[in-house]
Design an enzyme around this catalytic site. Sequence first.
Site, PDB file in Angstrom:
ATOM      1  N   LYS A  15      -9.129  34.468 -15.139  1.00 24.29           N
ATOM      2  CA  LYS A  15      -8.401  35.637 -14.975  1.00 24.29           C
ATOM      3  C   LYS A  15      -9.896  36.714 -15.183  1.00 24.29           C
ATOM      4  O   LYS A  15     -10.622  36.143 -16.520  1.00 24.29           O
ATOM      5  CB  LYS A  15      -7.301  36.437 -15.364  1.00 24.29           C
ATOM      6  CG  LYS A  15      -7.517  36.293 -16.560  1.00 24.29           C
ATOM      7  CD  LYS A  15      -7.565  37.316 -17.584  1.00 24.29           C
ATOM      8  CE  LYS A  15      -7.689  37.384 -18.980  1.00 24.29           C
ATOM      9  NZ  LYS A  15      -8.115  38.491 -19.704  1.00 24.29           N
ATOM     10  N   PRO A 147     -15.544  30.163 -19.098  1.00 21.46           N
ATOM     11  CA  PRO A 147     -16.349  30.013 -20.476  1.00 21.46           C
ATOM     12  C   PRO A 147     -15.194  29.678 -21.970  1.00 21.46           C
ATOM     13  O   PRO A 147     -13.853  30.626 -21.593  1.00 21.46           O
ATOM     14  CB  PRO A 147     -16.393  31.273 -20.512  1.00 21.46           C
ATOM     15  CG  PRO A 147     -15.972  31.572 -19.504  1.00 21.46           C
ATOM     16  CD  PRO A 147     -15.506  30.121 -18.354  1.00 21.46           C
ATOM     17  N   ALA A 149     -13.034  30.796 -25.620  1.00 20.03           N
ATOM     18  CA  ALA A 149     -12.472  32.080 -25.879  1.00 20.03           C
ATOM     19  C   ALA A 149     -13.852  32.874 -25.425  1.00 20.03           C
ATOM     20  O   ALA A 149     -14.429  33.920 -25.947  1.00 20.03           O
ATOM     21  CB  ALA A 149     -13.316  31.856 -27.624  1.00 20.03           C
ATOM     22  N   MET A 152     -11.635  35.194 -20.898  1.00 20.11           N
ATOM     23  CA  MET A 152     -11.051  34.686 -18.802  1.00 20.11           C
ATOM     24  C   MET A 152      -9.964  33.879 -19.102  1.00 20.11           C
ATOM     25  O   MET A 152      -9.781  33.076 -18.111  1.00 20.11           O
ATOM     26  CB  MET A 152     -12.176  34.460 -18.131  1.00 20.11           C
ATOM     27  CG  MET A 152     -13.543  35.295 -18.541  1.00 20.11           C
ATOM     28  SD  MET A 152     -14.679  34.714 -16.919  1.00 20.11           S
ATOM     29  CE  MET A 152     -14.154  34.854 -15.923  1.00 20.11           C
ATOM     30  N   SER A 156      -5.399  30.094 -21.415  1.00 17.86           N
ATOM     31  CA  SER A 156      -3.981  30.499 -20.288  1.00 17.86           C
ATOM     32  C   SER A 156      -3.436  29.188 -19.514  1.00 17.86           C
ATOM     33  O   SER A 156      -2.612  28.948 -19.150  1.00 17.86           O
ATOM     34  CB  SER A 156      -4.147  31.789 -20.390  1.00 17.86           C
ATOM     35  OG  SER A 156      -3.978  32.307 -21.445  1.00 17.86           O
ATOM     36  N   ALA A 157      -5.127  29.776 -18.837  1.00 17.96           N
ATOM     37  CA  ALA A 157      -4.778  28.233 -17.700  1.00 17.96           C
ATOM     38  C   ALA A 157      -4.807  26.806 -17.990  1.00 17.96           C
ATOM     39  O   ALA A 157      -4.224  26.520 -17.022  1.00 17.96           O
ATOM     40  CB  ALA A 157      -6.445  28.492 -17.443  1.00 17.96           C
ATOM     41  N   ASP A 189      -1.040  35.634 -21.271  1.00 18.18           N
ATOM     42  CA  ASP A 189      -1.505  35.234 -20.209  1.00 18.18           C
ATOM     43  C   ASP A 189      -1.213  33.925 -19.406  1.00 18.18           C
ATOM     44  O   ASP A 189      -1.878  33.916 -18.028  1.00 18.18           O
ATOM     45  CB  ASP A 189      -3.138  34.814 -19.911  1.00 18.18           C
ATOM     46  CG  ASP A 189      -4.296  36.904 -20.751  1.00 18.18           C
ATOM     47  OD1 ASP A 189      -2.991  37.902 -20.618  1.00 18.18           O
ATOM     48  OD2 ASP A 189      -4.978  36.786 -21.339  1.00 18.18           O
TER      49      ASP A 189
END
Length: 360
Positions: A15, A147, A149, A152, A156-157, A189
Amino acid sequence: MPVAASSITVRAPAKVNLQLAVGPLRADGYHDLINVFHAVGLYDEVTATPAERFKITVSGDLAGGAVPSDQTNLAAVAAIVLAAATGYRGGHAHRPRVSSAARAASGRRPVRDSARRTGSGQDQEPGGGSHPGAAPGVHLHLRKGIPIAGGMAGGSADAAATLVACNELWGTNLSRNDLVEIAAEIGADVPFALVGGAAVGIGRGDQLTPALVRGTYHWVFALADEGMSTPAVYAECDRIRERDAVAVAVPQTAEDLMIALRNGDLAALGKALTNDLEPAALALRPQLRLTLQTGLEHGALGGIVSGSGPTCAFLVADAEHALDLAVTLSAAGVCRTVRRAIGPVQGARIVVPEPSISDH
Ligand code: C5P
Protein backbone atom coordinates in the site's frame (compact mmCIF):
# COMPACT_ATOMS: atom_id res chain seq x y z
CA MET A 1 -14.01 -37.11 -2.82
CA PRO A 2 -12.01 -33.88 -3.30
CA VAL A 3 -8.29 -34.27 -2.76
CA ALA A 4 -6.93 -31.99 0.00
CA ALA A 5 -4.68 -29.25 -1.35
CA SER A 6 -0.98 -29.88 -0.74
CA SER A 7 -0.22 -26.17 -0.57
CA ILE A 8 -1.97 -22.84 -1.08
CA THR A 9 -0.27 -19.71 -2.39
CA VAL A 10 -1.76 -16.26 -1.81
CA ARG A 11 -0.44 -12.94 -2.99
CA ALA A 12 -1.14 -9.65 -1.24
CA PRO A 13 -0.36 -6.11 -2.37
CA ALA A 14 1.68 -3.26 -0.92
CA LYS A 15 0.00 0.00 0.00
CA VAL A 16 0.86 3.64 -0.34
CA ASN A 17 -0.88 6.21 1.83
CA LEU A 18 -2.30 9.03 -0.27
CA GLN A 19 -3.07 10.87 2.94
CA LEU A 20 -1.69 9.94 6.34
CA ALA A 21 -2.99 12.37 8.97
CA VAL A 22 -1.73 11.57 12.45
CA GLY A 23 -3.67 12.74 15.52
CA PRO A 24 -2.44 12.96 19.11
CA LEU A 25 -0.78 10.00 20.85
CA ARG A 26 -3.42 7.85 22.59
CA ALA A 27 -3.14 6.15 25.95
CA ASP A 28 -2.74 2.75 24.20
CA GLY A 29 0.41 3.90 22.37
CA TYR A 30 -1.38 4.31 19.04
CA HIS A 31 -2.45 7.48 17.21
CA ASP A 32 -5.83 8.26 15.71
CA LEU A 33 -5.33 8.40 11.97
CA ILE A 34 -6.97 9.36 8.76
CA ASN A 35 -5.34 6.93 6.40
CA VAL A 36 -6.26 7.02 2.73
CA PHE A 37 -4.95 3.67 1.53
CA HIS A 38 -4.20 2.79 -2.08
CA ALA A 39 -3.17 -0.78 -2.97
CA VAL A 40 -0.41 -0.97 -5.58
CA GLY A 41 0.90 -3.83 -7.68
CA LEU A 42 3.97 -4.81 -5.69
CA TYR A 43 3.28 -8.15 -4.07
CA ASP A 44 4.41 -10.57 -1.43
CA GLU A 45 3.39 -14.21 -1.85
CA VAL A 46 2.82 -16.63 0.99
CA THR A 47 2.70 -20.38 0.37
CA ALA A 48 1.20 -22.43 3.20
CA THR A 49 2.01 -26.16 3.25
CA PRO A 50 1.08 -28.74 5.92
CA ALA A 51 4.07 -29.57 8.12
CA GLU A 52 4.88 -31.41 11.35
CA ARG A 53 6.06 -28.22 13.04
CA PHE A 54 5.57 -24.54 12.48
CA LYS A 55 8.18 -23.08 10.15
CA ILE A 56 8.76 -19.83 8.25
CA THR A 57 11.18 -19.46 5.33
CA VAL A 58 11.75 -16.32 3.27
CA SER A 59 13.03 -15.56 -0.23
CA GLY A 60 12.91 -12.69 -2.72
CA ASP A 61 14.05 -9.08 -2.24
CA LEU A 62 15.62 -9.37 1.20
CA ALA A 63 17.36 -5.97 1.31
CA GLY A 64 16.11 -3.45 3.84
CA GLY A 65 16.26 -5.48 7.03
CA ALA A 66 15.92 -8.90 8.59
CA VAL A 67 12.66 -10.82 8.31
CA PRO A 68 12.15 -12.77 11.54
CA SER A 69 11.44 -16.47 11.18
CA ASP A 70 9.98 -16.76 14.68
CA GLN A 71 6.64 -15.68 16.05
CA THR A 72 7.47 -11.99 15.90
CA ASN A 73 6.77 -12.32 12.18
CA LEU A 74 3.26 -11.02 11.47
CA ALA A 75 2.62 -14.09 9.29
CA ALA A 76 3.20 -16.32 12.33
CA VAL A 77 0.90 -14.13 14.40
CA ALA A 78 -1.76 -14.46 11.70
CA ALA A 79 -1.51 -18.28 11.76
CA ILE A 80 -1.74 -18.33 15.57
CA VAL A 81 -4.71 -15.95 15.62
CA LEU A 82 -6.58 -17.84 12.91
CA ALA A 83 -6.03 -21.17 14.69
CA ALA A 84 -7.18 -19.66 18.00
CA ALA A 85 -10.22 -17.97 16.46
CA THR A 86 -11.40 -21.13 14.68
CA GLY A 87 -10.38 -23.79 17.19
CA TYR A 88 -8.20 -25.37 14.52
CA ARG A 89 -5.76 -27.92 15.95
CA GLY A 90 -4.44 -29.44 12.76
CA GLY A 91 -5.38 -32.48 10.78
CA HIS A 92 -8.96 -31.79 9.73
CA ALA A 93 -11.39 -28.96 9.10
CA HIS A 94 -13.04 -27.38 12.14
CA ARG A 95 -16.31 -25.56 12.45
CA PRO A 96 -15.45 -21.86 12.54
CA ARG A 97 -16.16 -20.07 15.76
CA VAL A 98 -14.51 -16.86 14.78
CA SER A 99 -17.32 -14.40 15.20
CA SER A 100 -17.53 -14.75 18.96
CA ALA A 101 -13.74 -14.98 19.28
CA ALA A 102 -13.17 -11.94 17.13
CA ARG A 103 -15.91 -9.99 18.86
CA ALA A 104 -14.48 -10.84 22.26
CA ALA A 105 -11.08 -9.75 21.05
CA SER A 106 -12.20 -6.51 19.41
CA GLY A 107 -11.14 -3.34 21.19
CA ARG A 108 -8.16 -5.04 22.76
CA ARG A 109 -4.56 -4.30 21.98
CA PRO A 110 -3.38 -6.19 18.93
CA VAL A 111 -2.87 -9.86 19.68
CA ARG A 112 0.63 -9.77 18.20
CA ASP A 113 1.90 -8.47 21.54
CA SER A 114 0.67 -11.49 23.50
CA ALA A 115 1.73 -13.85 20.71
CA ARG A 116 5.22 -12.40 20.90
CA ARG A 117 5.44 -12.91 24.64
CA THR A 118 5.03 -16.67 24.31
CA GLY A 119 8.59 -17.22 23.16
CA SER A 120 11.56 -15.86 21.29
CA GLY A 121 14.49 -16.91 19.15
CA GLN A 122 14.82 -18.21 15.65
CA ASP A 123 14.34 -21.89 16.54
CA GLN A 124 11.35 -21.50 18.78
CA GLU A 125 8.00 -22.83 17.69
CA PRO A 126 5.29 -20.22 17.83
CA GLY A 127 2.89 -20.71 20.65
CA GLY A 128 5.05 -23.61 21.88
CA GLY A 129 3.01 -26.05 23.94
CA SER A 130 0.50 -24.68 26.41
CA HIS A 131 -0.26 -21.30 24.84
CA PRO A 132 -3.97 -21.28 23.97
CA GLY A 133 -3.12 -19.81 20.57
CA ALA A 134 -0.46 -22.39 19.67
CA ALA A 135 0.17 -22.52 15.92
CA PRO A 136 -0.52 -25.86 14.33
CA GLY A 137 2.03 -27.41 12.01
CA VAL A 138 2.30 -25.36 8.87
CA HIS A 139 5.19 -24.23 6.74
CA LEU A 140 4.81 -20.63 5.56
CA HIS A 141 7.10 -19.60 2.74
CA LEU A 142 7.22 -15.84 2.20
CA ARG A 143 8.31 -14.56 -1.21
CA LYS A 144 9.10 -10.87 -0.70
CA GLY A 145 8.37 -8.42 -3.50
CA ILE A 146 7.41 -5.56 -1.17
CA PRO A 147 10.35 -3.65 0.33
CA ILE A 148 11.12 -4.87 3.85
CA ALA A 149 10.54 -2.20 6.54
CA GLY A 150 9.85 0.16 3.64
CA GLY A 151 6.64 1.89 4.77
CA MET A 152 4.55 -0.13 2.32
CA ALA A 153 2.99 -2.60 4.78
CA GLY A 154 4.84 -5.69 3.58
CA GLY A 155 4.53 -7.40 6.96
CA SER A 156 0.80 -6.68 6.96
CA ALA A 157 0.52 -8.09 3.43
CA ASP A 158 2.20 -11.29 4.68
CA ALA A 159 -0.28 -11.51 7.56
CA ALA A 160 -3.25 -10.98 5.24
CA ALA A 161 -1.94 -13.55 2.77
CA THR A 162 -1.38 -16.05 5.61
CA LEU A 163 -4.96 -15.60 6.86
CA VAL A 164 -6.35 -16.37 3.39
CA ALA A 165 -3.90 -19.23 2.71
CA CYS A 166 -4.36 -21.02 6.06
CA ASN A 167 -8.13 -20.50 6.01
CA GLU A 168 -8.17 -22.35 2.69
CA LEU A 169 -5.56 -24.98 3.60
CA TRP A 170 -7.14 -25.80 6.96
CA GLY A 171 -10.71 -25.73 5.64
CA THR A 172 -11.72 -23.32 8.38
CA ASN A 173 -14.08 -21.59 5.96
CA LEU A 174 -14.15 -18.12 7.45
CA SER A 175 -15.84 -15.46 5.35
CA ARG A 176 -13.88 -12.48 4.07
CA ASN A 177 -15.67 -10.32 6.64
CA ASP A 178 -14.60 -12.65 9.46
CA LEU A 179 -11.01 -12.51 8.22
CA VAL A 180 -11.12 -8.71 8.06
CA GLU A 181 -12.43 -8.65 11.64
CA ILE A 182 -9.54 -10.73 13.01
CA ALA A 183 -7.01 -8.97 10.73
CA ALA A 184 -7.42 -5.77 12.76
CA GLU A 185 -6.20 -7.66 15.84
CA ILE A 186 -2.93 -8.46 14.09
CA GLY A 187 -1.98 -4.97 12.94
CA ALA A 188 -3.50 -1.67 11.86
CA ASP A 189 -2.69 -2.17 8.16
CA VAL A 190 -3.67 -5.85 7.88
CA PRO A 191 -7.40 -5.33 7.09
CA PHE A 192 -6.53 -3.16 4.11
CA ALA A 193 -4.12 -5.74 2.70
CA LEU A 194 -7.09 -8.14 2.63
CA VAL A 195 -9.51 -5.66 1.11
CA GLY A 196 -7.25 -3.83 -1.38
CA GLY A 197 -8.45 -1.16 -3.82
CA ALA A 198 -8.61 2.22 -2.12
CA ALA A 199 -10.11 2.93 1.27
CA VAL A 200 -10.21 5.46 4.08
CA GLY A 201 -9.06 4.04 7.42
CA ILE A 202 -9.97 5.75 10.68
CA GLY A 203 -9.19 4.94 14.32
CA ARG A 204 -5.83 3.14 14.32
CA GLY A 205 -6.29 3.15 10.54
CA ASP A 206 -8.05 -0.21 10.59
CA GLN A 207 -11.72 0.84 10.36
CA LEU A 208 -12.13 0.92 6.61
CA THR A 209 -14.59 2.55 4.24
CA PRO A 210 -14.05 1.96 0.51
CA ALA A 211 -13.06 5.12 -1.40
CA LEU A 212 -14.45 6.01 -4.81
CA VAL A 213 -11.61 6.07 -7.33
CA ARG A 214 -11.72 6.74 -11.06
CA GLY A 215 -8.93 5.46 -13.26
CA THR A 216 -5.61 3.76 -12.81
CA TYR A 217 -2.59 5.46 -11.29
CA HIS A 218 1.04 4.94 -12.22
CA TRP A 219 3.65 5.00 -9.48
CA VAL A 220 7.40 4.89 -9.21
CA PHE A 221 8.90 3.79 -5.91
CA ALA A 222 12.44 4.65 -4.82
CA LEU A 223 13.64 1.94 -2.42
CA ALA A 224 16.26 2.61 0.25
CA ASP A 225 19.21 0.50 1.40
CA GLU A 226 17.96 0.10 4.91
CA GLY A 227 14.43 -0.08 6.32
CA MET A 228 12.98 2.09 9.09
CA SER A 229 11.12 1.09 12.24
CA THR A 230 7.49 2.23 12.20
CA PRO A 231 7.28 2.78 16.01
CA ALA A 232 10.53 4.82 15.85
CA VAL A 233 9.08 7.11 13.16
CA TYR A 234 5.84 7.64 15.13
CA ALA A 235 7.96 8.37 18.23
CA GLU A 236 10.03 10.92 16.27
CA CYS A 237 6.80 12.53 15.05
CA ASP A 238 5.64 12.89 18.69
CA ARG A 239 9.05 14.23 19.71
CA ILE A 240 9.08 16.91 16.96
CA ARG A 241 5.54 17.96 17.81
CA GLU A 242 6.39 18.28 21.48
CA ARG A 243 9.62 20.17 20.79
CA ASP A 244 7.80 22.62 18.49
CA ALA A 245 4.75 22.84 20.80
CA VAL A 246 2.46 21.86 17.91
CA ALA A 247 -1.24 21.76 18.84
CA VAL A 248 -2.22 18.42 17.29
CA ALA A 249 -5.70 18.52 15.79
CA VAL A 250 -8.10 15.61 15.34
CA PRO A 251 -7.26 14.36 11.83
CA GLN A 252 -9.70 15.10 9.00
CA THR A 253 -10.05 13.59 5.54
CA ALA A 254 -8.58 15.92 2.90
CA GLU A 255 -11.50 16.93 0.67
CA ASP A 256 -9.27 18.01 -2.24
CA LEU A 257 -7.70 14.55 -2.26
CA MET A 258 -11.03 12.71 -2.23
CA ILE A 259 -12.36 14.91 -5.05
CA ALA A 260 -9.20 14.32 -7.11
CA LEU A 261 -9.61 10.55 -6.63
CA ARG A 262 -13.29 10.63 -7.58
CA ASN A 263 -12.49 12.64 -10.72
CA GLY A 264 -9.37 10.71 -11.63
CA ASP A 265 -7.61 14.10 -11.71
CA LEU A 266 -3.94 13.17 -11.69
CA ALA A 267 -2.50 16.67 -11.38
CA ALA A 268 -4.79 17.52 -8.44
CA LEU A 269 -4.05 14.18 -6.80
CA GLY A 270 -0.31 14.75 -7.10
CA LYS A 271 -0.65 18.08 -5.30
CA ALA A 272 -2.97 16.67 -2.63
CA LEU A 273 -0.68 13.84 -1.40
CA THR A 274 0.22 14.39 2.27
CA ASN A 275 1.94 12.43 5.00
CA ASP A 276 2.20 13.71 8.58
CA LEU A 277 4.99 11.18 9.23
CA GLU A 278 7.16 12.67 6.48
CA PRO A 279 8.93 15.29 8.66
CA ALA A 280 9.83 12.55 11.15
CA ALA A 281 11.06 10.18 8.43
CA LEU A 282 13.14 13.01 6.90
CA ALA A 283 14.57 13.94 10.29
CA LEU A 284 15.70 10.35 10.82
CA ARG A 285 16.87 9.86 7.22
CA PRO A 286 17.83 13.31 5.80
CA GLN A 287 19.06 11.88 2.47
CA LEU A 288 15.43 11.15 1.51
CA ARG A 289 15.03 14.89 0.82
CA LEU A 290 17.27 14.54 -2.20
CA THR A 291 15.34 11.50 -3.41
CA LEU A 292 12.05 13.42 -3.19
CA GLN A 293 13.53 16.51 -4.80
CA THR A 294 14.98 14.48 -7.70
CA GLY A 295 11.63 12.83 -8.42
CA LEU A 296 9.72 16.11 -8.28
CA GLU A 297 12.23 17.86 -10.56
CA HIS A 298 11.93 15.11 -13.15
CA GLY A 299 8.29 14.95 -14.00
CA ALA A 300 6.54 13.45 -10.97
CA LEU A 301 3.09 14.95 -10.37
CA GLY A 302 3.56 14.40 -6.65
CA GLY A 303 6.01 12.71 -4.33
CA ILE A 304 5.83 11.62 -0.70
CA VAL A 305 7.53 9.35 1.77
CA SER A 306 5.36 6.22 1.83
CA GLY A 307 3.87 5.62 5.28
CA SER A 308 6.67 5.59 7.85
CA GLY A 309 9.30 5.40 5.09
CA PRO A 310 11.93 5.14 3.81
CA THR A 311 10.40 4.27 0.42
CA CYS A 312 9.55 7.40 -1.60
CA ALA A 313 6.45 7.19 -3.80
CA PHE A 314 6.04 9.26 -6.96
CA LEU A 315 2.79 9.66 -8.87
CA VAL A 316 3.38 10.02 -12.62
CA ALA A 317 1.17 10.69 -15.63
CA ASP A 318 1.42 7.32 -17.39
CA ALA A 319 3.52 4.20 -18.01
CA GLU A 320 5.97 6.08 -20.23
CA HIS A 321 6.64 8.72 -17.57
CA ALA A 322 7.03 5.95 -15.03
CA LEU A 323 9.80 4.35 -17.07
CA ASP A 324 11.50 7.73 -17.62
CA LEU A 325 11.44 8.60 -13.94
CA ALA A 326 12.59 5.13 -12.90
CA VAL A 327 15.62 5.45 -15.17
CA THR A 328 16.35 8.99 -13.91
CA LEU A 329 16.17 8.02 -10.23
CA SER A 330 18.42 5.02 -10.81
CA ALA A 331 20.96 7.06 -12.75
CA ALA A 332 20.96 9.83 -10.12
CA GLY A 333 21.99 7.31 -7.46
CA VAL A 334 19.45 8.63 -4.95
CA CYS A 335 18.06 5.20 -4.00
CA ARG A 336 19.00 1.51 -3.83
CA THR A 337 16.64 0.52 -6.63
CA VAL A 338 13.32 1.49 -8.21
CA ARG A 339 10.01 -0.27 -8.80
CA ARG A 340 7.08 0.69 -10.98
CA ALA A 341 3.50 -0.30 -10.18
CA ILE A 342 -0.08 0.66 -10.86
CA GLY A 343 -2.96 1.04 -8.46
CA PRO A 344 -5.54 0.43 -7.29
CA VAL A 345 -5.24 -3.37 -7.27
CA GLN A 346 -7.23 -6.00 -5.40
CA GLY A 347 -6.39 -7.33 -1.94
CA ALA A 348 -5.04 -10.76 -0.90
CA ARG A 349 -6.04 -13.45 -3.40
CA ILE A 350 -5.26 -17.14 -3.92
CA VAL A 351 -2.84 -17.69 -6.80
CA VAL A 352 -4.21 -20.39 -9.07
CA PRO A 353 -1.28 -22.70 -9.87
CA GLU A 354 -0.16 -23.07 -13.47
CA PRO A 355 -0.96 -26.62 -14.62
CA SER A 356 2.27 -28.67 -14.51
CA ILE A 357 3.25 -31.23 -17.17
CA SER A 358 2.26 -34.08 -14.81
CA ASP A 359 -1.34 -32.71 -14.73
CA HIS A 360 -1.88 -33.64 -18.39
O1 C5P B 1 -0.27 -2.09 14.18
P1 C5P B 1 0.92 -1.74 13.34
O2 C5P B 1 1.88 -2.81 13.08
O3 C5P B 1 0.51 -1.08 12.07
O4 C5P B 1 1.68 -0.59 14.16
C1 C5P B 1 3.08 -0.53 14.30
C2 C5P B 1 3.42 0.64 15.21
O5 C5P B 1 3.10 1.87 14.58
C3 C5P B 1 2.69 0.68 16.54
O6 C5P B 1 3.35 -0.08 17.51
C4 C5P B 1 2.72 2.16 16.88
O7 C5P B 1 3.97 2.54 17.42
C5 C5P B 1 2.61 2.82 15.51
N1 C5P B 1 1.21 3.16 15.17
C6 C5P B 1 0.62 4.23 15.81
N2 C5P B 1 -0.67 4.57 15.51
C7 C5P B 1 -1.36 3.87 14.57
C8 C5P B 1 -0.77 2.78 13.89
C9 C5P B 1 0.53 2.45 14.22
O8 C5P B 1 1.23 4.89 16.66
N3 C5P B 1 -2.61 4.21 14.31
